[in-house]
Design a protein around this motif. Sequence first.
Motif, short mmCIF file in Angstrom:
data_model
loop_
_atom_site.label_atom_id
_atom_site.label_comp_id
_atom_site.label_asym_id
_atom_site.label_seq_id
_atom_site.Cartn_x
_atom_site.Cartn_y
_atom_site.Cartn_z
N VAL A 104 0.85 -1.20 0.00
CA VAL A 104 0.00 0.00 0.00
C VAL A 104 0.89 1.24 0.00
CG1 VAL A 104 -1.62 1.37 1.39
CG2 VAL A 104 -2.01 -1.09 1.09
N GLU A 105 1.91 1.23 0.87
CA GLU A 105 2.78 2.39 0.98
C GLU A 105 3.53 2.68 -0.33
OE1 GLU A 105 4.66 3.31 4.53
OE2 GLU A 105 5.27 5.14 3.47
N ARG A 106 4.01 1.62 -0.96
CA ARG A 106 4.77 1.83 -2.20
C ARG A 106 3.89 2.43 -3.30
NH1 ARG A 106 9.84 -1.73 -3.62
NH2 ARG A 106 10.05 -1.38 -5.85
N CYS A 107 2.66 1.91 -3.42
CA CYS A 107 1.75 2.46 -4.43
C CYS A 107 1.42 3.91 -4.09
CB CYS A 107 0.44 1.66 -4.47
SG CYS A 107 0.66 -0.02 -5.01
N ALA A 108 1.14 4.15 -2.81
CA ALA A 108 0.76 5.51 -2.39
C ALA A 108 1.90 6.49 -2.67
CB ALA A 108 0.38 5.50 -0.91
N GLN A 109 3.12 6.06 -2.37
CA GLN A 109 4.28 6.95 -2.60
C GLN A 109 4.43 7.26 -4.09
OE1 GLN A 109 5.73 8.55 -0.42
NE2 GLN A 109 5.91 7.40 1.50
N HIS A 110 4.24 6.24 -4.92
CA HIS A 110 4.33 6.49 -6.37
C HIS A 110 3.31 7.53 -6.79
CE1 HIS A 110 7.31 3.81 -7.95
NE2 HIS A 110 6.77 2.73 -7.41
N LYS A 111 2.07 7.37 -6.28
CA LYS A 111 1.03 8.30 -6.71
C LYS A 111 1.34 9.71 -6.20
CE LYS A 111 -3.72 9.17 -7.69
NZ LYS A 111 -5.12 8.84 -7.59
N VAL A 112 1.80 9.79 -4.96
CA VAL A 112 2.15 11.11 -4.41
C VAL A 112 3.20 11.77 -5.30
CG1 VAL A 112 3.39 12.24 -2.52
CG2 VAL A 112 1.56 10.64 -2.01
N ARG A 113 4.20 11.01 -5.68
CA ARG A 113 5.30 11.57 -6.49
C ARG A 113 4.79 12.04 -7.86
NH1 ARG A 113 8.21 9.54 -10.28
NH2 ARG A 113 7.47 7.42 -9.95
N VAL A 114 4.01 11.19 -8.52
CA VAL A 114 3.52 11.54 -9.86
C VAL A 114 2.63 12.78 -9.79
CG1 VAL A 114 1.98 10.78 -11.72
CG2 VAL A 114 3.70 9.22 -10.83
N VAL A 115 1.73 12.80 -8.79
CA VAL A 115 0.80 13.91 -8.68
C VAL A 115 1.53 15.19 -8.30
CG1 VAL A 115 -1.10 14.78 -7.28
CG2 VAL A 115 -1.18 12.45 -8.17
N ASP A 116 2.54 15.04 -7.47
CA ASP A 116 3.32 16.20 -7.06
C ASP A 116 3.99 16.86 -8.26
OD1 ASP A 116 4.05 17.69 -4.87
OD2 ASP A 116 6.10 16.90 -4.93
N GLU A 117 4.43 16.04 -9.20
CA GLU A 117 5.09 16.59 -10.39
C GLU A 117 4.08 17.15 -11.39
OE1 GLU A 117 8.04 13.92 -12.14
OE2 GLU A 117 8.52 13.25 -10.10
N ASP A 118 2.82 16.70 -11.28
CA ASP A 118 1.84 17.08 -12.30
C ASP A 118 0.45 17.09 -11.68
OD1 ASP A 118 0.30 17.47 -14.55
OD2 ASP A 118 0.58 15.46 -15.33
N GLU A 119 0.21 18.08 -10.78
CA GLU A 119 -1.03 18.04 -10.00
C GLU A 119 -2.28 18.08 -10.86
OE1 GLU A 119 -3.41 20.42 -6.54
OE2 GLU A 119 -1.37 21.04 -6.94
N ARG A 120 -2.24 18.90 -11.93
CA ARG A 120 -3.48 19.11 -12.70
C ARG A 120 -3.56 18.29 -13.98
NH1 ARG A 120 -7.10 23.15 -11.11
NH2 ARG A 120 -6.52 23.67 -8.99
N GLU A 121 -2.88 17.18 -13.98
CA GLU A 121 -2.98 16.21 -15.06
C GLU A 121 -2.65 16.80 -16.42
OE1 GLU A 121 -6.54 13.40 -16.29
OE2 GLU A 121 -5.72 12.88 -14.36
N ALA A 122 -1.45 17.42 -16.51
CA ALA A 122 -1.03 17.94 -17.80
C ALA A 122 -0.53 16.79 -18.66
CB ALA A 122 0.05 18.99 -17.62
N ASP A 123 0.32 15.96 -18.10
CA ASP A 123 0.89 14.90 -18.92
C ASP A 123 1.27 13.68 -18.10
OD1 ASP A 123 1.29 14.11 -21.42
OD2 ASP A 123 3.04 15.34 -21.83
N LEU A 124 2.30 13.85 -17.24
CA LEU A 124 2.81 12.71 -16.49
C LEU A 124 1.70 11.94 -15.77
CD1 LEU A 124 5.24 11.10 -15.39
CD2 LEU A 124 5.39 12.74 -13.52
N ARG A 125 0.81 12.69 -15.12
CA ARG A 125 -0.24 12.07 -14.32
C ARG A 125 -1.16 11.19 -15.17
NH1 ARG A 125 -3.86 14.97 -9.58
NH2 ARG A 125 -5.05 13.12 -9.10
N ARG A 126 -1.19 11.49 -16.46
CA ARG A 126 -2.10 10.72 -17.31
C ARG A 126 -1.71 9.25 -17.42
NH1 ARG A 126 -1.81 14.13 -22.33
NH2 ARG A 126 -3.24 12.67 -23.28
N ILE A 127 -0.44 8.94 -17.14
CA ILE A 127 -0.08 7.51 -17.22
C ILE A 127 -0.80 6.69 -16.15
CG2 ILE A 127 2.19 7.88 -18.31
CD1 ILE A 127 3.40 7.04 -15.57
#
Length: 353
Positions: free
Chosen positions: A209-232
């Motif tokens: 759970v922690e590993r998945c959550a950390q990945h999502k936190v990192r991706v969202v942090d880099e792209d909060e409003r879903e410009a590109d990276l978050r779309r993966i």
Amino acid sequence: MSVLAIGSGILPRLGEKLREAGLSGRVFLVSDDHVFPLWGDAALNGLRAGGFTVVSYQLPAGELTKSLAATYRLYDWLVEHRAERVDTIVALGGGVVGDVAGFVAATFLRGMPFVQVPTTVLAQVDSSIGGKVGVNHPKGKNLIGAFYPARLIVSDTDALRTLPRRDVAAGWAEAVKCGLILDAELFEVLDVNAAGLCDLTSSLVPAVVERCAQHKVRVVDEDEREADLRRILNYGHTIGQALEAALDYQVLLHGEAVSIGMAGAAAIAVRVGLLDPASAERQNAVLAHFGLPVRFPRDAPPPSVDTILERMARDKKSRESKLHWILLDRIGHARIASGISLDLVSEVVEGLL
Ligand SMILES: NC(=O)c1ccc[n+]([C@@H]2O[C@H](COP(=O)([O-])OP(=O)(O)OC[C@H]3O[C@@H](n4cnc5c(N)ncnc54)[C@H](O)[C@@H]3O)[C@@H](O)[C@H]2O)c1
């Protein structure tokens, strides 16, 4: 950025976690009528042990609660109790409670501190993180909402023990997705430990759970409003969400639809020469280890290919009327692709049905 606290048996320390996150004032605890009878006391005691005064509200469990009507009932409740901007809204429950309570937190008094206490696998690995909150419109899911990240997310993996087995498996679909798009090592861990994760006996539950959550936190942090990276993070969603919508959100749970969608996306990636067939088979085998479908179940009447394609075209994630696909080029890595022919998509979707 949201603070994460994940572990087995941490619900009794909920109040302490809120204090550590700098929260004070009263707590407005929002839950549903399945979760509150099971975990409400533990949450209330944990908050009171931290010195908080708590008022609670139970919404009816289920997707129908994700409505403006429910939002309005919560506004009335907050007005009645004279909630103030220093008070905190805490969501105790799955993705539905998190999405509704988060939307209320985002909008009441122009924003109140918000804390998520997710109690489903889906909510712990995915929906509580990233700040997407909102409700459904009768004409479409998640059409009304905001980006409003929780200040704190407290995930007690013990709370998953009362979750129906089917919901547990469907939640792990998001973890498998996370491994497939970002983390080949996590994918291996999921492969080897599927049985113990499904019945929640594996000691690795909190770590996964922690590993998945950390990945999502990192991706969202880099792209909060879903410009590109978050779309993966939407891997498997193009077909999956269209399938869910075509079935009026009956028949399949979200994770099950995403699982079928990932099988479809992998088939497309193989056909366009991006992914080797062995990796696609491996993906599907691991999904099957979790008891997740990789094609439409035989015991339900399938929607037509045309209905699914039409739903796909309507998807709000399609950009400039071109459909973008999240495809794997290897296990652990995804990319955005466009220009996939409609004939190929139609053939693949037909194969899934
Ligand atoms: N905000 C986001 O980023 C995001 C991402 C993915 C999905 N979602 C949304 O999340 C929702 C689905 O979330 P979900 O799968 O958690 O569904 P849910 O919240 O409806 O929970 C599923 C069922 O399990 C019950 N439940 C929850 N925790 C329990 C527990 N510990 N023990 C026993 N029963 C329990 C609930 O009462 C409900 O009946 C959808 O509305 C979806 O749109 C949001």
